[in-house]
Design an enzyme around this catalytic site. Sequence first.
Site, PDB file in Angstrom:
ATOM      1  CG  HIS A 521      -7.189   6.561  -8.811  1.00 22.82           C
ATOM      2  ND1 HIS A 521      -7.974   7.514  -9.418  1.00 22.82           N
ATOM      3  CD2 HIS A 521      -6.476   7.217  -7.863  1.00 22.82           C
ATOM      4  CE1 HIS A 521      -7.757   8.689  -8.860  1.00 22.82           C
ATOM      5  NE2 HIS A 521      -6.841   8.543  -7.916  1.00 22.82           N
ATOM      6  CB  CYS A 540      -4.232   8.661  -5.136  1.00 24.31           C
ATOM      7  SG  CYS A 540      -4.674   7.858  -3.570  1.00 24.31           S
TER       8      CYS A 540
END
Length: 649
Positions: A521, A540
């Site tokens: 992301h 992440c």
Amino acid sequence: MKVLLFLLTVFALACDPSLDSKSPAQPFDPIRHDVESWRHGLIDDLHERLDARLSHKFVTKILDKEAKRPWGARLKGGIKYADLFQELYADHQMVFAGANGLNERGTTLLSYLEGASFHVLDPTDYHIERVRKLNDSFGEPVTQKLKLSGSDLEVIVGFLSNAEADGATKKRLLLDAIIEGRIDSLSHLTDHVNSRRALIAERMESAAELELRMADGALRFARDLRHFNLERLDWREIRDGGGSKKIIYGRLARTFDELKSSSEPQKVLDALSPPHPQYKRLLHARTRYQTIVADGGWKAVRPFKLEEGASSARVQELAERLAIEGYIQTPGETLDEELISAIHTYQRTHQFRETLEPKAGFWRSLNVGAEKRLAQIETTIQRWRESRFEGEPNYIFVNIPDFHAEVWENNERKMRFRVVVGSNRRRCDPVTKKWVMPDATPTQLAFLDHLDVNPYWNVPRRIVEEEFKSQIKKDPDWLSKNNYEEVKTKKNEWIRQKPGPDNALGKVKFIFPNPHNTYMHDTPKKKYFDYPIRAFSHGCVRVEEPESLAEYLLGREEKADRGDLETLWEELKTKRFHFDEKLPVFFEYYVTQVDDDGHVHFLADIYKKDARRLSEDKDAFDSCASKLPKAEDDGDWDAPSDSTSDFGP
């Protein structure tokens, strides 16, 4: 007129097909065609078939004995795959050896296995010494020359015309019939066989062991190079495949069949090497570092102030140290442009900032011994054999310690950009009493399904419990002030952050469903990308160039253009784009890699995976009673002041 009549008569006769001087074409006879193609090799085939039949009772005897031995005993010098060979040798066929020892295929295979150390595998695991000893025991070869006559071929054609078989089976029927004396007109060939039988009878027990040792060594190598790797299978696939042993045995059986049918067995085994270009680069780099170690490695260098133009003995020491690894070609005693360039290249390949005012870590890195560098390369080579990558032409690749992601298309790298990965914060598990890193980015393979523009961030419960509650306790309005909202349904409730400039996921997130609930992301904290060691997230992977990545991926499928995305971003509208091609996304862990210039990059072992693998006592290494790791060998480990209070995924 007479001349004209004569010419017409000649023309008419010439056009009459019934008067063609050539004999009519013979119809194609597939049996005769096969026999003609066998003609020059049939006697050799006859010898091999006899050898196999004579050795079969010894093969069976050895395998029956070995298959009953405990697995550990077979592993230590026995025929490890005896139970598998009971199936593979049911056809009485010898693949690698015969009455004269190793055949051409076996000799080629032995030569290849002798070089197993090139792959950081131990040749002694593959029966090399025993195979050599057995092969040398055969002495002078048994040679018998015989040619097939034209009448022999006619007899063979006649015999096969009545045989209900085809191809290799038909040839085997013929060979067995000759050996057993069932073709009277070929009795001279049977006599030849019986003569050979008398000459080779005493050799066949050794031939049987030689055959099995060679086959077992080849399959041991195939297993160690590739077939042990079940990383792409989950427990359900392993269960449905009959268990790990059955899956691996199936792979080994296919490799055996390929070896049996190939005249170049070395290519069969070489094709099992990890297909990523990094693997071969590392093999060649290892050879270079082996030479460095054999030559005594390098001397320690003492820290000193780096000033352009300065000359001293310490400058000379540094230049000579860098020259050994190929960073500079002509080491001298002056800190000139060439040496400065070499220093910067070293810093770049070891995750330091490029500067003439380095921190202590730079000097510590220079003094890591050549033996340890070689061990790091060898560990990475083994990790590549454990990789989930199987040669896909199109994929996304993240080497976690490299802090970069790459996009590959048609086996060419199209994009490379910086990323932030999970932190190496560790805590002691109260149950196991072992250190764990809850935020570490996991190694995995998943498949890109979709991307979300202007996404909501659904905050994981762990982050809410461990980090949000203390903030809410201090300030009850903390959630709304930071653009969070509580969502409740009949079954669940959770906290999410709304799209906006401060959203932890930024403008876009890339989703590849996986059991770890990790994804790639954007991030509003762009300054993190300025640090060489970028381990700041909760697991992440944050992307430095999310817009470019989104455009590239959507452009591959013509899902959207730049204008569509710009409008969505300006209006803060959330939209999901699904992908038709589910690109594989690899998260892997390699502490060494080789760049296009041949320089080996020694990267930060951020999660201590290599340190653990190289440790002598892994239980002690994992124990919460163990000391904190010593200072890192490589990389500038400074971090932004707010990284410890970063709540983002």
